[in-house]
Each structure stands twice: as structure tokens, then as C-alpha cells.
Design a protein around this motif. Sequence first.
Motif, PDB file in Angstrom:
ATOM      1  N   THR A 242      45.728  15.072   2.902  1.00 37.02           N
ATOM      2  CA  THR A 242      44.228  15.514   2.211  1.00 37.02           C
ATOM      3  C   THR A 242      43.653  14.064   1.956  1.00 37.02           C
ATOM      4  OG1 THR A 242      45.268  15.246  -0.164  1.00 37.02           O
ATOM      5  CG2 THR A 242      45.494  17.361   0.921  1.00 37.02           C
ATOM      6  N   ASP A 243      42.339  14.196   1.872  1.00 35.40           N
ATOM      7  CA  ASP A 243      41.529  13.057   1.694  1.00 35.40           C
ATOM      8  C   ASP A 243      40.331  13.700   1.114  1.00 35.40           C
ATOM      9  OD1 ASP A 243      40.907  10.358   1.647  1.00 35.40           O
ATOM     10  OD2 ASP A 243      40.132  10.162   3.662  1.00 35.40           O
ATOM     11  N   VAL A 244      39.668  12.679  -0.085  1.00 33.57           N
ATOM     12  CA  VAL A 244      38.481  12.913  -0.636  1.00 33.57           C
ATOM     13  C   VAL A 244      37.631  11.719  -0.160  1.00 33.57           C
ATOM     14  CG1 VAL A 244      37.345  13.480  -2.674  1.00 33.57           C
ATOM     15  CG2 VAL A 244      39.880  14.243  -2.306  1.00 33.57           C
ATOM     16  N   ARG A 245      36.664  12.012   0.101  1.00 33.38           N
ATOM     17  CA  ARG A 245      35.411  10.975   0.815  1.00 33.38           C
ATOM     18  C   ARG A 245      34.044  10.671   0.343  1.00 33.38           C
ATOM     19  NH1 ARG A 245      37.334  12.440   7.077  1.00 33.38           N
ATOM     20  NH2 ARG A 245      39.616  11.718   6.832  1.00 33.38           N
ATOM     21  N   PRO A 246      34.136   9.990  -0.623  1.00 36.47           N
ATOM     22  CA  PRO A 246      32.508  10.110  -1.260  1.00 36.47           C
ATOM     23  C   PRO A 246      31.786   9.069  -0.293  1.00 36.47           C
ATOM     24  CG  PRO A 246      34.011   8.271  -2.290  1.00 36.47           C
ATOM     25  CD  PRO A 246      34.720   8.922  -1.310  1.00 36.47           C
ATOM     26  N   MET A 247      30.330   9.401  -0.366  1.00 39.01           N
ATOM     27  CA  MET A 247      29.429   8.342   0.199  1.00 39.01           C
ATOM     28  C   MET A 247      28.102   8.326  -0.416  1.00 39.01           C
ATOM     29  SD  MET A 247      29.311   6.555   2.858  1.00 39.01           S
ATOM     30  CE  MET A 247      30.453   7.064   4.115  1.00 39.01           C
ATOM     31  N   THR A 248      27.625   7.031  -0.738  1.00 37.99           N
ATOM     32  CA  THR A 248      26.407   7.105  -1.267  1.00 37.99           C
ATOM     33  C   THR A 248      25.415   5.866  -0.644  1.00 37.99           C
ATOM     34  OG1 THR A 248      27.006   5.183  -2.839  1.00 37.99           O
ATOM     35  CG2 THR A 248      27.051   7.506  -3.760  1.00 37.99           C
ATOM     36  N   ARG A 249      24.207   6.125  -0.767  1.00 36.41           N
ATOM     37  CA  ARG A 249      23.235   5.137   0.099  1.00 36.41           C
ATOM     38  C   ARG A 249      21.741   5.008  -0.692  1.00 36.41           C
ATOM     39  NH1 ARG A 249      22.073   5.016   6.578  1.00 36.41           N
ATOM     40  NH2 ARG A 249      20.057   3.765   6.336  1.00 36.41           N
ATOM     41  N   LEU A 250      21.224   3.994  -0.751  1.00 36.49           N
ATOM     42  CA  LEU A 250      19.981   3.701  -1.285  1.00 36.49           C
ATOM     43  C   LEU A 250      19.075   3.025  -0.068  1.00 36.49           C
ATOM     44  CD1 LEU A 250      17.680   3.553  -3.360  1.00 36.49           C
ATOM     45  CD2 LEU A 250      18.594   1.591  -4.259  1.00 36.49           C
TER      46      LEU A 250
ATOM     47  N   VAL B  97       0.932  -1.212   0.165  1.00 34.08           N
ATOM     48  CA  VAL B  97      -0.063  -0.123   0.025  1.00 34.08           C
ATOM     49  C   VAL B  97       0.953   1.172   0.003  1.00 34.08           C
ATOM     50  CG1 VAL B  97      -2.069  -1.039   1.003  1.00 34.08           C
ATOM     51  CG2 VAL B  97      -0.505  -0.128   2.368  1.00 34.08           C
ATOM     52  N   GLN B  98       2.106   1.121   0.457  1.00 31.35           N
ATOM     53  CA  GLN B  98       2.903   2.405   0.248  1.00 31.35           C
ATOM     54  C   GLN B  98       4.510   1.948   0.098  1.00 31.35           C
ATOM     55  OE1 GLN B  98       2.312   5.332   3.354  1.00 31.35           O
ATOM     56  NE2 GLN B  98       4.173   6.048   3.040  1.00 31.35           N
ATOM     57  N   VAL B  99       5.091   2.882  -0.683  1.00 29.10           N
ATOM     58  CA  VAL B  99       6.654   2.520  -0.849  1.00 29.10           C
ATOM     59  C   VAL B  99       7.075   3.712  -0.944  1.00 29.10           C
ATOM     60  CG1 VAL B  99       8.305   1.759  -2.747  1.00 29.10           C
ATOM     61  CG2 VAL B  99       6.067   0.673  -2.755  1.00 29.10           C
ATOM     62  N   SER B 100       8.323   3.698  -0.021  1.00 29.43           N
ATOM     63  CA  SER B 100       9.283   4.955   0.071  1.00 29.43           C
ATOM     64  C   SER B 100      10.722   4.544  -0.346  1.00 29.43           C
ATOM     65  CB  SER B 100       9.184   5.495   1.634  1.00 29.43           C
ATOM     66  OG  SER B 100       8.020   5.586   2.083  1.00 29.43           O
ATOM     67  N   ALA B 101      11.527   5.608  -1.116  1.00 31.86           N
ATOM     68  CA  ALA B 101      12.804   5.260  -1.474  1.00 31.86           C
ATOM     69  C   ALA B 101      13.544   6.491  -1.322  1.00 31.86           C
ATOM     70  CB  ALA B 101      12.689   4.698  -2.750  1.00 31.86           C
ATOM     71  N   SER B 102      14.753   6.503  -0.654  1.00 29.83           N
ATOM     72  CA  SER B 102      15.452   7.495  -0.498  1.00 29.83           C
ATOM     73  C   SER B 102      16.908   7.358  -1.369  1.00 29.83           C
ATOM     74  CB  SER B 102      15.728   7.973   0.782  1.00 29.83           C
ATOM     75  OG  SER B 102      16.347   7.004   1.720  1.00 29.83           O
ATOM     76  N   LEU B 103      17.461   8.334  -1.869  1.00 27.48           N
ATOM     77  CA  LEU B 103      18.719   8.104  -2.326  1.00 27.48           C
ATOM     78  C   LEU B 103      19.705   9.324  -1.998  1.00 27.48           C
ATOM     79  CD1 LEU B 103      20.224   6.472  -4.779  1.00 27.48           C
ATOM     80  CD2 LEU B 103      19.405   8.381  -6.440  1.00 27.48           C
ATOM     81  N   SER B 104      20.936   9.140  -1.581  1.00 27.02           N
ATOM     82  CA  SER B 104      21.605  10.182  -1.204  1.00 27.02           C
ATOM     83  C   SER B 104      23.170  10.009  -1.519  1.00 27.02           C
ATOM     84  CB  SER B 104      21.846  10.376   0.356  1.00 27.02           C
ATOM     85  OG  SER B 104      22.018   8.879   0.996  1.00 27.02           O
ATOM     86  N   ALA B 105      23.915  11.141  -1.690  1.00 32.33           N
ATOM     87  CA  ALA B 105      25.412  11.013  -2.130  1.00 32.33           C
ATOM     88  C   ALA B 105      25.856  12.517  -1.617  1.00 32.33           C
ATOM     89  CB  ALA B 105      25.447  10.822  -3.629  1.00 32.33           C
ATOM     90  N   SER B 106      27.180  12.129  -1.129  1.00 30.29           N
ATOM     91  CA  SER B 106      28.013  13.268  -0.658  1.00 30.29           C
ATOM     92  C   SER B 106      29.317  12.915  -1.148  1.00 30.29           C
ATOM     93  CB  SER B 106      27.705  13.174   0.838  1.00 30.29           C
ATOM     94  OG  SER B 106      28.220  12.333   1.567  1.00 30.29           O
TER      95      SER B 106
END
Length: 473
Positions: free
Chosen positions: A172-180, A148-157
Motif C-alpha cells: 500500500t502507498d498513500v501519496r500526497p501532492m501539492t503545488r502553487l 496588469v494581470q496576476v494569476s495564481a493556482s493552487l492544487s492538492a491531491s
Amino acid sequence: MASESFRPFETLIDRDAAQALLRQAVAGAEDGELFLERCRSEALIFDDGRLRNASYDASEGFGLRAVRGATTGYAHSSEISEAALKRAVETARLAVGDGGGTLADDPHPTNRRLYTGADPMADAGFPVKIDTMREIDAFARGLDPRVVQVSASLSASLQEVYILRPEGTMVTDVRPMTRLNISVIVEENGRRESGGTGGGGRVGLDGLIARDHWEARAREALRVALVNLEAEPAPAGVMDVVLGSGWPGILLHEAVGHGLEGDFNRKQTSAFAGLMGQRVAAPGVTVLDDGTIPDRRGSITVDDEGTPSGKNVLIEDGILVGYMQDRQNARLMGVAPTGNGRRESYAHPPMPRMTNTYMLGGEARPEDIVADLKDGIYAVGFGGGQVDITSGKFVFSCTEAYRVKNGKVGAPVKGATLIGDGATALQQIRAIGNDMQLDPGMGNCGKAGQWVPVGVGQPTLLIGGLTVGGSAA
């Protein structure tokens, strides 16, 4: 190497001037650094068939620290300029007082890279991301008419940091991050239940928005929701508990990991304080904190003081052999830093924090561990939890658990909470599975108001005599 988009010592502040001011701040101190950061992030939330929120944030600033003994002077600003840095020096100097300290040696450098430095937000355009989330919604709804309901979130930094040491060393450091994340609500005969799953890491978005990946995640969210739809009220009482592999390691993280951070032990506020070299867990239990695993959510090439991350053994075959340390606590305790000095952002001073904390596997087959459970709970999913560092007492809620009698997995149960204390639970581990795995990449850890990404992991475990708080009448 930091990206060309953020070069503060060439575009925002003169490096020689910054180093001179840093040296002025730490004169007579024992440690300190200038931490410069730029962070960009985006987040999209698709809920109930429509885009509910889309945000993009960017921030930059510096934190200046001077350390003497157990005292820290810290000042920060969102303005990266010589004038702002001069003001910060005056504040940080308050901790140093009359001085008299000798500066600690700089961290050893490293050329290691544990993750890509590419911007994950550039992997796909905004329309592609929206279309993907719309497809996730339609796919999940099509799997079962009870959805009856679906939620999705997508993030990146992308976080870019420069760490300038008083002697001129710059890291120095460069740090990616993603999540679904995907969650599903199902309804049948007036009863509604939910299930969710998610994950990511220091990787690009490509893999997360690939159809084969998100389809599997959507199916898993639905599976958990349907399990909960059939769940019965959980029993209550003291009983043996089998914990599944992977994400259930969050219990280990909270109930044990925080108690092995250096500052709590230096201050004698941890349940593990003063127990170095003593048995604190059952034979066969080996626990590590490892920030060096490529692409993992909790991994860091260097910590937020410039120390390379490490693969640190905390408990070996049941014996306490190490704590997680930043530079300040390590110096005060007379040991070496372990690469665990972490901070949420430039606005926060570093402190000892976990990275990826996990227990090594044993020799038992998971199915044999469950078969040996005479009367108890088999818990494979966890939600929120709380722990008291001083006593080690914890309370965790299960999001997926089953009743087990005479080795047979029975009906799923809802409303189960696990109650105990970390030190006792470690001693009561009776079987360790050969299926150690890490979580899918969804952990966040809070401490003293600061949040950092972490990883957890463990094999299937049998723990005797935990208190189960249930919902059965």
C-alpha cells in the motif's frame, strides 16, 4: 499504510475472492497484479482579481494485469466489485493464451516512508485558500505599477493505492501532492510580457500558503516578467550555451532521460540502444534517476508494481551503466527491476518512467563557467520542448535567457530555442558546475498518453555547439 477512508478489501471486495480471481487471471503467465486506487483532488484558479474556477474530483477503480513475454493483457473498471473483477479476468486472460509461463518472484517489501500520508486538502479550509490567493493577487499588483494581470493556482491531491500480488503479498502507498503557481503580466509602452514560477511536492499545503513562501514566489514571477520586458530578439546560429542549475534539467530529462527507459532500449528504438558500457557523455557526467528523495514531486515509496523505488545510476563518469526498468522489461532484458514501473492511474498499465532525474555537480564555479563563454547564450529558464526518442533530437524554448560575449552577461533575449540531439549534447559538455540543485517541484512527464509527476535537476553546464533558433531578423 493506506488511510482508513479507503479499505477496498474490507468495504468493497473480499480479499480472498480478489486473490483467487487474480491467480486465475495470471495462471500460466509470468507476472501480473491487481492495482486498486482511490484519488481525490482539488484545484483553484484565481485570475484577474477573481476566483475563476474551483473544482473537486474523486475517482476510484482497479486495473488487472496479466503478462506473458512481451504481451500484456489489461482490464480496468471504475467499479470495484467481484462481478467487475470477474469480467476483467476474462479480458486479461486473452494475453496469456495457453500459458506455460512461470510467475516471477514478488518485489522485496519495504518499511520506508518518503512522505507524509496526511491529506493535504485538510490543511486549510476553503475560505483560507481563497483569501490567500486574493492576497497574492493584491501583493503582486502592489509590487510594480506595470503589473496588469496576476494569476495564481493552487492544487492538492491524495492518491491511495493497494497492489495485490498473486501470491498474496499486498503493498500500500498513500501519496500526497501539492503545488502553487503564480504568473504575472506586465505592460510598458504597449508591450506586454509575462513571467511565472511555481512548485510544490509531496508535502502539505501549509508551507506553500505561508506568506513568506508565496511572497518570494510572486517577486520571482515579477522579476522574470520584467526581464522579458527588456529582452531583445535572440540571435540564431550554432554557438556555445550555458544552462543554469535546477529547472533547466528538464532538457536532460527530455533529451536523455526518455532514451534511457528500458522499453525503448529493449525495442531498439532509443538512440542509446546497444551502448551499455560505452562512453555516451563527456568525462565527469554522472546522471541518476532517484525516486527515494523525501517529499519530492517525482518520488515514490514504491512504484506502481509494488517494487521499492531506487537511486539508480544511469551514466557514470560518461559511461552508460544502467537503464530504468519496470518488471516486464527487466525480465525480458535479463536484469533486475529498478522501481520505475509507473502508471497515471488504475486505467493504465505500468511502463518504465522517470522519477527524479538529475546530473551530479562538478567542481567548476558557476561564475567561472559563464566567464569562459566567449560568444553564446546563458539560458536559465525553459518552457515547452519536444524530443524524438529514436534520434534523440530535441527542440526547447527558453523563457529566460541572456546574450553573453567575452564572458559578460548582456541583454536578455526572447524567442530563443535550443536545437540538438541528446547523445551529441552529452558529449559536448565542457564544464560542470558545483551548484547542482533540483527544480522547485513542477514537472509533469508525458509518455504514450500517460502523465506522471517528475523531478529534474542539474548543475550549471557549458555545452558546446548547440544550434540556437532565434527571432532576430
